[in-house]
Design a protein around this motif. Structure first.
Motif, PDB file in Angstrom:
ATOM      1  N   LYS A   1      38.716  18.849   7.775  1.00 50.56           N
ATOM      2  CA  LYS A   1      38.715  18.451   9.189  1.00 50.56           C
ATOM      3  C   LYS A   1      38.464  16.977   9.456  1.00 50.56           C
ATOM      4  O   LYS A   1      38.750  16.487  10.535  1.00 50.56           O
TER       5      LYS A   1
ATOM      6  N   PHE B   1      37.401  18.726  15.303  1.00 53.55           N
ATOM      7  CA  PHE B   1      38.684  19.247  14.826  1.00 53.55           C
ATOM      8  C   PHE B   1      38.585  20.688  14.317  1.00 53.55           C
ATOM      9  O   PHE B   1      39.434  21.150  13.564  1.00 53.55           O
ATOM     10  N   ARG B   2      37.562  21.376  14.731  1.00 51.14           N
ATOM     11  CA  ARG B   2      37.286  22.745  14.292  1.00 51.14           C
ATOM     12  C   ARG B   2      38.498  23.660  14.477  1.00 51.14           C
ATOM     13  O   ARG B   2      38.792  24.494  13.626  1.00 51.14           O
TER      14      ARG B   2
ATOM     15  N   GLU C   1      33.935  17.321  12.053  1.00 57.85           N
ATOM     16  CA  GLU C   1      34.325  18.693  11.744  1.00 57.85           C
ATOM     17  C   GLU C   1      34.300  19.558  12.996  1.00 57.85           C
ATOM     18  O   GLU C   1      35.152  20.423  13.176  1.00 57.85           O
TER      19      GLU C   1
END
Length: 118
Positions: free
Chosen positions: A63, A55-56, A52
């Protein structure tokens, strides 16, 4: 064998003997338990918080991404989805293996009974 969670379902089909898997709107078939175990190993090594965070800044709502080789298909999950998926798959594998062991034991017991009757 038939295991369900709130968003998932995995079961062995009595007609074709494949293992059918569905999670949210995603569905796929496994030809045998070894492939399910490979999938289990793969998802168990995913760290939800790292994924997460990695890929925030992308545009996906969920994500965590699980790509499928040789396709453009990927399963996108939240950390909660991932935990549920891990539980679903792990429970299925454990129960499936236990059922196999019970069948082997019953077969052995049946053979012992046959020998004793002769």
């Amino acid at each position: 064998m038939d295991i369900k969670t709130l968003h998932g379902h995995i079961f062995t089909c009595s007609n074709c003997s494949k293992i059918h898997f569905e999670f949210n709107q995603f569905s796929m078939d496994f030809s045998n338990l070894d492939i399910v175990k490979d999938f289990k190993s793969y998802i168990n090594q995913i760290n939800a918080f790292k994924e997460e965070d990695k890929f925030r800044n992308n545009s996906y709502i969920k994500k965590i991404q699980i790509p499928f080789p040789r396709t453009s298909i990927k399963m996108v999950l939240s950390s909660i989805d991932l935990e549920e998926l891990k539980i679903l798959i792990s429970t299925f594998v454990k129960d499936y293996e236990q059922e196999l062991e019970e069948k082997k034991l019953l077969k052995k017991l049946s053979n012992i009974e046959k020998k004793n009757m002769n």
